[in-house]
Design a protein around this motif. Structure first.
Motif, mmCIF file in Angstrom:
data_model
loop_
_atom_site.group_PDB
_atom_site.id
_atom_site.type_symbol
_atom_site.label_atom_id
_atom_site.label_comp_id
_atom_site.label_asym_id
_atom_site.label_seq_id
_atom_site.Cartn_x
_atom_site.Cartn_y
_atom_site.Cartn_z
ATOM 1 N N ILE A 186 71.326 -6.577 -42.990
ATOM 2 C CA ILE A 186 70.305 -7.571 -42.629
ATOM 3 C C ILE A 186 68.983 -6.914 -42.232
ATOM 4 O O ILE A 186 67.970 -7.586 -42.094
ATOM 5 C CB ILE A 186 70.861 -8.492 -41.522
ATOM 6 C CG1 ILE A 186 72.021 -9.327 -42.100
ATOM 7 C CG2 ILE A 186 69.811 -9.432 -40.954
ATOM 8 C CD1 ILE A 186 72.754 -10.169 -41.078
ATOM 9 N N GLY A 187 68.980 -5.588 -42.096
ATOM 10 C CA GLY A 187 67.709 -4.911 -41.871
ATOM 11 C C GLY A 187 67.613 -4.020 -40.661
ATOM 12 O O GLY A 187 66.512 -3.561 -40.326
ATOM 13 N N ALA A 188 68.714 -3.752 -39.976
ATOM 14 C CA ALA A 188 68.647 -2.898 -38.787
ATOM 15 C C ALA A 188 68.007 -1.555 -39.117
ATOM 16 O O ALA A 188 68.323 -0.931 -40.135
ATOM 17 C CB ALA A 188 70.051 -2.673 -38.214
ATOM 18 N N THR A 189 67.113 -1.126 -38.245
ATOM 19 C CA THR A 189 66.549 0.219 -38.367
ATOM 20 C C THR A 189 67.200 1.189 -37.382
ATOM 21 O O THR A 189 67.107 2.398 -37.556
ATOM 22 C CB THR A 189 65.030 0.200 -38.111
ATOM 23 O OG1 THR A 189 64.777 -0.308 -36.784
ATOM 24 C CG2 THR A 189 64.315 -0.671 -39.136
ATOM 25 N N HIS A 190 67.840 0.651 -36.349
ATOM 26 C CA HIS A 190 68.551 1.455 -35.352
ATOM 27 C C HIS A 190 69.875 0.755 -35.045
ATOM 28 O O HIS A 190 69.872 -0.429 -34.711
ATOM 29 C CB HIS A 190 67.746 1.585 -34.053
ATOM 30 C CG HIS A 190 66.446 2.313 -34.213
ATOM 31 N ND1 HIS A 190 65.360 1.750 -34.851
ATOM 32 C CD2 HIS A 190 66.061 3.557 -33.804
ATOM 33 C CE1 HIS A 190 64.353 2.618 -34.840
ATOM 34 N NE2 HIS A 190 64.753 3.711 -34.227
ATOM 35 N N VAL A 191 70.977 1.488 -35.184
ATOM 36 C CA VAL A 191 72.282 0.953 -34.797
ATOM 37 C C VAL A 191 72.811 1.779 -33.635
ATOM 38 O O VAL A 191 72.606 2.996 -33.571
ATOM 39 C CB VAL A 191 73.282 0.930 -35.971
ATOM 40 C CG1 VAL A 191 72.833 -0.067 -37.025
ATOM 41 C CG2 VAL A 191 73.459 2.313 -36.584
ATOM 42 N N ARG A 192 73.512 1.127 -32.711
ATOM 43 C CA ARG A 192 73.908 1.747 -31.451
ATOM 44 C C ARG A 192 75.437 1.867 -31.432
ATOM 45 O O ARG A 192 76.138 0.893 -31.190
ATOM 46 C CB ARG A 192 73.394 0.895 -30.283
ATOM 47 C CG ARG A 192 71.899 0.548 -30.410
ATOM 48 C CD ARG A 192 71.378 -0.272 -29.231
ATOM 49 N NE ARG A 192 72.070 -1.515 -29.018
ATOM 50 C CZ ARG A 192 71.736 -2.683 -29.570
ATOM 51 N NH1 ARG A 192 70.698 -2.762 -30.399
ATOM 52 N NH2 ARG A 192 72.430 -3.776 -29.296
ATOM 53 N N LEU B 258 64.160 -2.844 -35.819
ATOM 54 C CA LEU B 258 65.230 -3.770 -35.435
ATOM 55 C C LEU B 258 66.388 -2.955 -34.870
ATOM 56 O O LEU B 258 67.135 -2.315 -35.615
ATOM 57 C CB LEU B 258 65.708 -4.582 -36.642
ATOM 58 C CG LEU B 258 64.805 -5.721 -37.111
ATOM 59 C CD1 LEU B 258 65.280 -6.253 -38.454
ATOM 60 C CD2 LEU B 258 64.764 -6.838 -36.076
ATOM 61 N N SER B 259 66.513 -2.976 -33.555
ATOM 62 C CA SER B 259 67.613 -2.290 -32.879
ATOM 63 C C SER B 259 68.733 -3.304 -32.695
ATOM 64 O O SER B 259 68.717 -4.117 -31.781
ATOM 65 C CB SER B 259 67.136 -1.740 -31.526
ATOM 66 O OG SER B 259 68.215 -1.203 -30.787
ATOM 67 N N MET B 260 69.711 -3.255 -33.609
ATOM 68 C CA MET B 260 70.799 -4.236 -33.580
ATOM 69 C C MET B 260 71.989 -3.679 -34.331
ATOM 70 O O MET B 260 71.834 -2.925 -35.295
ATOM 71 C CB MET B 260 70.349 -5.572 -34.188
ATOM 72 C CG MET B 260 69.921 -5.519 -35.645
ATOM 73 S SD MET B 260 69.236 -7.112 -36.206
ATOM 74 C CE MET B 260 69.269 -6.854 -37.997
ATOM 75 N N GLY B 261 73.172 -4.042 -33.853
ATOM 76 C CA GLY B 261 74.396 -3.561 -34.469
ATOM 77 C C GLY B 261 75.059 -2.502 -33.617
ATOM 78 O O GLY B 261 74.414 -1.521 -33.222
ATOM 79 N N MET B 262 76.353 -2.725 -33.308
ATOM 80 C CA MET B 262 77.142 -1.769 -32.545
ATOM 81 C C MET B 262 78.417 -1.455 -33.319
ATOM 82 O O MET B 262 78.514 -1.764 -34.504
ATOM 83 C CB MET B 262 77.395 -2.322 -31.145
ATOM 84 C CG MET B 262 76.104 -2.536 -30.361
ATOM 85 S SD MET B 262 76.327 -3.034 -28.626
ATOM 86 C CE MET B 262 76.955 -4.695 -28.813
ATOM 87 N N GLU C 145 77.670 -2.584 -39.763
ATOM 88 C CA GLU C 145 77.491 -2.704 -41.217
ATOM 89 C C GLU C 145 76.773 -4.013 -41.566
ATOM 90 O O GLU C 145 75.871 -4.025 -42.422
ATOM 91 C CB GLU C 145 78.847 -2.610 -41.915
ATOM 92 C CG GLU C 145 79.418 -1.194 -41.875
ATOM 93 C CD GLU C 145 80.909 -1.140 -42.149
ATOM 94 O OE1 GLU C 145 81.300 -0.423 -43.083
ATOM 95 O OE2 GLU C 145 81.671 -1.805 -41.420
ATOM 96 N N THR C 146 77.147 -5.077 -40.882
ATOM 97 C CA THR C 146 76.439 -6.345 -41.070
ATOM 98 C C THR C 146 74.972 -6.198 -40.682
ATOM 99 O O THR C 146 74.076 -6.673 -41.394
ATOM 100 C CB THR C 146 77.099 -7.448 -40.225
ATOM 101 O OG1 THR C 146 78.443 -7.623 -40.642
ATOM 102 C CG2 THR C 146 76.354 -8.763 -40.356
#
Length: 221
Positions: free
Chosen positions: A205-211, A191-195, A200-201
């Motif tokens: 929720i399960g992000a495996t990759h944050v950008r 799950l590539s999500m979150g910037m 942190e949110t």
């Protein structure tokens, strides 16, 4: 500069770890991608010297201009393409990147599959979903995801997960939750999500990759 970059990196890493623990996840299950688009080597090197090795770029041509020399000095750096990819740049992307997060249409699937076959390289792939159904954003429609994923897998792409950018100005959590559900429904773990503003949110929720870009490098001019 190095101390500032190292401090920012440590602070972001700590926040990721804290969010992971809240969700009863291992902090090392989350990969921090430092988004270095528009940044020159003088901004990137302090992070590399601080020990970071995972970077992301939006455009193939920009990455071609700065990363070959940097990777010659630091061959263990991995590079992720997180921006939209034109089919005619697929071969260049396969040659340069370790992962491509913006697979969003059958023509790109075909171009990537052909490039991978020719080059013998197989970057990890993420299917980008237009999670907020926004006309101005890339990503496949939610309804089109099953067919696109099946086509990508049949073509031999190593699909690791899904990627999305929620609508700006809205609570990202419902969109992250929807992406996580879509991934589960299709047997995908990535799950590539979150910037910078919502990572942190995303981690809870399960992000495996944050950008992460501006939180590491500062706001772009």
């Amino acid at each position: 500069m190095t101390e500032d970059s190292a401090g920012a990196l440590a602070a972001i890493t700590d926040r990721i770890a804290r969010s992971a623990r809240i969700a009863d996840r291992r902090p090392d299950a989350v990969t921090l991608i430092a988004i270095s688009k528009t940044q020159g080597p003088e901004a990137i090197l302090p992070l590399v010297e601080a020990g970071h090795r995972v970077f992301g770029e939006n455009r193939v041509q920009e990455a071609q201009g700065k990363w070959p020399a940097l990777r010659e000095a630091y061959p263990d750096v991995t590079l992720h393409l997180v921006g939209q990819l034109q089919s005619n740049k697929a071969a260049d992307a396969v040659a340069l990147f370790n992962a491509i997060h913006s697979v969003d249409r059958p023509s790109l699937v075909q171009a990537l599959a052909e490039a991978m076959a020719r080059q013998g390289r197989r970057p990890d792939c993420f299917i980008q979903v237009n999670i907020g159904e926004e006309a101005q954003k890339g990503g496949c429609a939610i309804a089109d995801l099953p067919a696109l994923l099946a086509g990508a897998q049949s073509a031999g792409l190593p699909v690791k997960g899904l990627m999305a950018v929620p609508p700006a100005g809205l609570d990202a959590a419902p969109y992250f939750a929807l992406l996580a559900k879509l991934a589960r429904d299709h047997g995908l773990e990535g799950l590539s999500m979150g910037m910078s503003e919502d990572f942190e949110t995303a981690v809870t929720i399960g992000a495996t990759h944050v950008r992460i870009g501006s939180a590491l490098f500062g706001a772009r001019a």
